[in-house]
Design an enzyme around this catalytic site. Structure first.
Site, short mmCIF file in Angstrom:
data_model
loop_
_atom_site.label_atom_id
_atom_site.label_comp_id
_atom_site.label_asym_id
_atom_site.label_seq_id
_atom_site.Cartn_x
_atom_site.Cartn_y
_atom_site.Cartn_z
N SER A 184 14.15 20.26 -16.46
CA SER A 184 12.90 21.11 -16.60
C SER A 184 13.42 22.58 -17.38
CB SER A 184 12.56 21.54 -15.21
OG SER A 184 11.59 22.73 -14.97
N HIS A 231 0.96 -1.24 0.07
CA HIS A 231 0.01 -0.02 0.10
C HIS A 231 0.94 1.29 -0.12
CE1 HIS A 231 -3.58 -2.47 1.11
NE2 HIS A 231 -2.92 -3.13 1.78
#
Length: 438
Positions: free
Chosen positions: A266, A145
């Site tokens: 970026s 999880h």
């Protein structure tokens, strides 16, 4: 077909010239068999191969121009070949129908595409095995999880990926065998105007098996299984890519894609090192899976034949195989150059004050005579204090100070339950299971 996500060998397989060359081989081999049966003159087959021996250039624009008039691709091709070969070409296609050429050609293309994809998987398996062995005993945290669970090794993560792609290889080998079938059975598949021996001859020459009953087309359940297999492989690509993406997150940073000199992450933020390759792989996997549903819908054709499948396959045949070929090669490159940070793995594993060892204490308490319910309550009570302290507290220290725990377990035994090596004692067994045959 997008050049950005294509590699030349797979692209070449789907180019019009390659397709027409396969068509010619089907027609010429069939004419050979017809000549052997006395249906057509031997000179007819000889004339075809004599022209072929000159290594002719397939004039795709000329064939397209004929098709613009005939509105039929196979007739356009036969017309063009007749213009090149001469009168003997009239004996081509005796008793055959277009599907004999089209379907058998597609079988050849998909089988050859499968060969390239199998080679891709072999290359990936070699890299995964090497990196798995390299990190066989590199401890890291296993997560369920997305939450810390118990220790594993990074090598085990890679061994799992190896086992999955090894299964995918077997699936693809089976799918290749299933799709590599030949149909030269004439209109509605009854062999009324062509001897079954012709089909057998063409199949042998092209390395295909015989379709038992073709109904004029090769049944599309074969194609559906082939593309479904590609979809499963793509999902395995995404599974491994997603694991790398998660491990590269700033808060985790246990592994990351190689960042080459001069690479930019970026346009706005110079510090960025993004998992662009594995994100790309996630997108490519979605595309390959997207071709599975149309292949399944192609199974239901009208009666002995319609062409509702044809336009679909002109898309998905090239696009699915080209995309998956690129994705497998890219994934191999990612795993080959993957940067792995064992120190960060150790730091992350120890971040939560030893909570990853809670199960061993739980089991020890039950073996010492404490009920499972009480054992769970005692360990969880202490574990939640560590959790809420964000790992500032130590589970081991809290347990050693808890009278309910010490009443059942001596301090030395509690400490023993925090031994990392305990979790790795069967790594060799798992590796033997995974790599014994490789």
């Amino acid at each position: 077909m997008i050049p950005r996500y294509s590699r030349p060998d797979m692209v070449a397989l789907w180019m019009p010239e390659a397709r027409f060359r396969i068509w010619f081989e089907i027609e010429a081999h069939a004419t050979d068999a017809l000549a052997d049966l006395g249906v057509v003159p031997k000179e007819a087959a000889a004339a075809l191969w004599a022209w072929w021996a000159t290594n002719p250039i397939i004039d795709v624009p000329a064939i397209d121009a004929i098709e613009a008039v005939t509105k039929h691709d196979v007739i356009a091709f036969l017309t063009w070949v007749a213009e090149q070969v001469g009168d003997e070409a009239r004996f081509m296609h005796q008793g055959m129908t277009s599907s004999d050429v089209l379907d058998t050609c597609l079988s050849v293309q998909l089988a050859r595409a499968a060969d390239l994809l199998i080679a891709d998987i072999d290359a990936l398996l070699a890299v995964l095995k090497r990196r798995a062995i390299e990190h066989k005993l590199t401890p890291t945290i296993g997560r369920s999880h997305g939450i810390h669970a118990e220790p594993v090794t990074f090598g085990l993560k890679l061994a799992q990926a190896y086992a999955e792609f090894d299964r995918n290889r077997a699936r693809l080998v089976a799918a290749r065998a299933d799709i590599a079938t030949c149909a030269v059975s004439g209109a509605v598949g009854t062999f009324a105007n062509i001897d079954p021996a012709v089909e057998a001859h063409v199949a042998t020459k092209l390395g295909l098996s015989i379709e038992p009953v073709s109904t004029q087309v090769i049944p599309r359940d074969r194609h559906a299984m082939f593309f479904a297999t590609l979809g499963v492989i793509a999902s395995s690509v995404e599974r491994l890519a997603t694991e790398i993406r998660h491990l590269q997150r700033t808060e985790v940073l246990e592994a990351e894609e190689y960042f080459s000199p001069g690479q930019k992450g970026s346009s706005a933020m110079p510090h960025k090192r993004n998992p662009v390759l594995t994100e790309n792989l996630t997108g490519l996997a979605r595309m390959v899976r997207g071709y599975v549903t149309p292949a399944l819908e192609n199974v239901a054709l009208w009666h002995e034949r319609d062409i509702s499948h044809s336009s679909v396959e002109r898309y998905i045949g090239p696009d699915a195989t080209i995309t998956l070929d690129f994705a497998l090669a890219r994934l191999t490159g990612v795993m080959d150059k993957l940067l792995v940070y064992p120190a960060r793995m150790e730091k992350n594993m120890n971040k939560m004050g030893g909570l990853v060892h809670s199960q061993r204490v739980l089991l020890a308490l039950t073996q010492a005579g404490v009920s499972r319910e009480d054992s769970y309550r005692i360990v969880q009570r202490n574990a939640m204090r560590v959790w809420e302290s964000d790992g500032a507290l130590s589970l081991l220290d809290l347990l050693k100070a808890d009278p309910e725990v010490t009443a059942a377990l001596p301090a030395a035994e509690i400490e023993d339950k925090f031994d990392l090596g305990y979790h790795l004692k069967h790594v060799d067994t798992i590796f033997d299971r995974v790599f014994a045959r490789s």
